[in-house]
Design a protein around this motif. Sequence first.
Motif, PDB file in Angstrom:
ATOM      1  N   TYR A 138      -3.068  46.864 -34.761  1.00  0.00           N
ATOM      2  CA  TYR A 138      -3.179  46.568 -36.190  1.00  0.00           C
ATOM      3  C   TYR A 138      -4.620  46.181 -36.515  1.00  0.00           C
ATOM      4  O   TYR A 138      -5.392  45.805 -35.631  1.00  0.00           O
ATOM      5  N   ASN A 142      -6.652  42.674 -41.936  1.00  0.00           N
ATOM      6  CA  ASN A 142      -5.708  43.024 -42.993  1.00  0.00           C
ATOM      7  C   ASN A 142      -4.285  42.711 -42.520  1.00  0.00           C
ATOM      8  O   ASN A 142      -3.676  43.485 -41.790  1.00  0.00           O
ATOM      9  N   SER A 144      -1.550  42.877 -43.919  1.00  0.00           N
ATOM     10  CA  SER A 144      -0.489  43.823 -44.306  1.00  0.00           C
ATOM     11  C   SER A 144      -0.365  44.933 -43.259  1.00  0.00           C
ATOM     12  O   SER A 144       0.670  45.585 -43.154  1.00  0.00           O
ATOM     13  N   SER A 145      -1.419  45.109 -42.457  1.00  0.00           N
ATOM     14  CA  SER A 145      -1.350  46.088 -41.378  1.00  0.00           C
ATOM     15  C   SER A 145      -0.357  45.625 -40.298  1.00  0.00           C
ATOM     16  O   SER A 145       0.246  46.442 -39.603  1.00  0.00           O
ATOM     17  N   ALA A 147       2.385  43.807 -41.147  1.00  0.00           N
ATOM     18  CA  ALA A 147       3.677  44.065 -41.802  1.00  0.00           C
ATOM     19  C   ALA A 147       4.073  45.526 -41.604  1.00  0.00           C
ATOM     20  O   ALA A 147       5.222  45.834 -41.278  1.00  0.00           O
ATOM     21  N   GLU A 148       3.084  46.424 -41.764  1.00  0.00           N
ATOM     22  CA  GLU A 148       3.377  47.858 -41.616  1.00  0.00           C
ATOM     23  C   GLU A 148       3.656  48.237 -40.167  1.00  0.00           C
ATOM     24  O   GLU A 148       4.386  49.179 -39.897  1.00  0.00           O
ATOM     25  N   ALA A 174      -0.692  34.093 -41.991  1.00  0.00           N
ATOM     26  CA  ALA A 174       0.099  35.207 -42.526  1.00  0.00           C
ATOM     27  C   ALA A 174       0.737  36.011 -41.388  1.00  0.00           C
ATOM     28  O   ALA A 174       1.903  36.403 -41.469  1.00  0.00           O
ATOM     29  N   LEU A 178       4.768  36.565 -40.755  1.00  0.00           N
ATOM     30  CA  LEU A 178       5.376  37.901 -40.705  1.00  0.00           C
ATOM     31  C   LEU A 178       6.162  38.095 -39.410  1.00  0.00           C
ATOM     32  O   LEU A 178       7.288  38.592 -39.411  1.00  0.00           O
TER      33      LEU A 178
END
Length: 402
Positions: A138, A142, A144-145, A147-148, A174, A178
Amino acid sequence: MSTFKHKPAVRGPSTEIIHSKPVSSAGFSALPVPVYRGSSTFFDNTAAQRATVNPLGLDYSYGLHGNPTQYTLAKKLAEIEGATHALVCPSGLTGIALVAQACLKSGDHWLIPENVYGPVQALARSLHMDYGVEFSEYDPCNASSVAEGLRTNTTLVWTEAPGSLTFEVPDLQAIVALAKAHGARTGIDNTWAAGIAYKPFEHGFDFSVQALTKYQCGHADVLMGAVLSNNTKAFADLERKNRILGLGVSPADCDLVLRGLLTLPLRYKQQADNGLLVATALKQHPAVARVLHPEFPECPGHAFYKRDFNGFASIFSIVLKAQYSDEQACAIIDNLKLFKIAYSWGGPESLGLVVNIPDSRRRHLADEHGRCGPILRLAIGLEEPADLIADLMQALDTTNRA
Ligand SMILES: *Cc1c(COP(=O)(O)O)cnc(C)c1O
């Protein structure tokens, strides 16, 4: 002066030498923990021996399973970092491999950051090829990377802060949130913070690994690692792996790390201050495009660093201007007189290296023309910062003129 009562020999000399009792240690008290050696550790009786068949935890059943020197080191490390469990192992890399083994089985998946300590990437590839453990990378800049990247079979999210070689600081809060929401365990390579500048267990991590090889030893003469946890179940899984693999650590090496720990906060702070002076001076040199150090606002994740850390290490990188070739970068390092060319860090001597990162990781390092020059990693020791700065300036100037 000591006097010993002579007893007439009733046993042969070899028997006497082996079986005569040591003097009592009662009345002797001192700061250092003795180096307890012993492969065979004696039981009082058969019942005691049978009661300790392969237990985990603080037991003295066999030298490989632990001795008071080793347990004292583990206890001190746990106290420093705020963990309830800790073990020491042969290297920092072993510690990371143990966490992976404790959390992953065939068919599971783990996430590692793109800027992870290089050998961890090799570990992930090997676990994948040989044992069918999936992994993916990841972007540490970031969240959100992450999360993805989470999959239904993700059981471990690995982090490192800041990342190796380029020093980006991820949003650890974060990432942990997650991973937890997903039911995956979390681990951090906390070597840079040396267990003092970042407290993983205040932020919900299951595991922290420290390469004691670096600041905790502090004198560049021991290789050792530690895994810490405050998750009893997760740590039991890890301890079992440690036992199955037969890993052990020399009590003499533990003694050296225990000695190093006494001055850890002092050395860490002094080296950090020295490093920041050197990093700041390097910013002014015309050959230098960027200095990669979490203390500087332009460091990716600087806000997360300010939020979560209360100190910093003495290792950082500089990016040369894009017109510099790899050859010139090597010449700069070769022209240094005080810096040794070597891996590792956290010792008294300053070290320098030209390092390589994949093109994909150079993107946020590029200049306005999208180009990125060679990267030099510098680990600052305990020499006078002014001498180190003068050395770096002469090496950069020499190459500038060449
Ligand atoms: C050195 C290092 C390790 C590995 O430690 P060893 O004791 O050399 O195996 C792991 N992570 C980071 C960030 C390191 O710098």
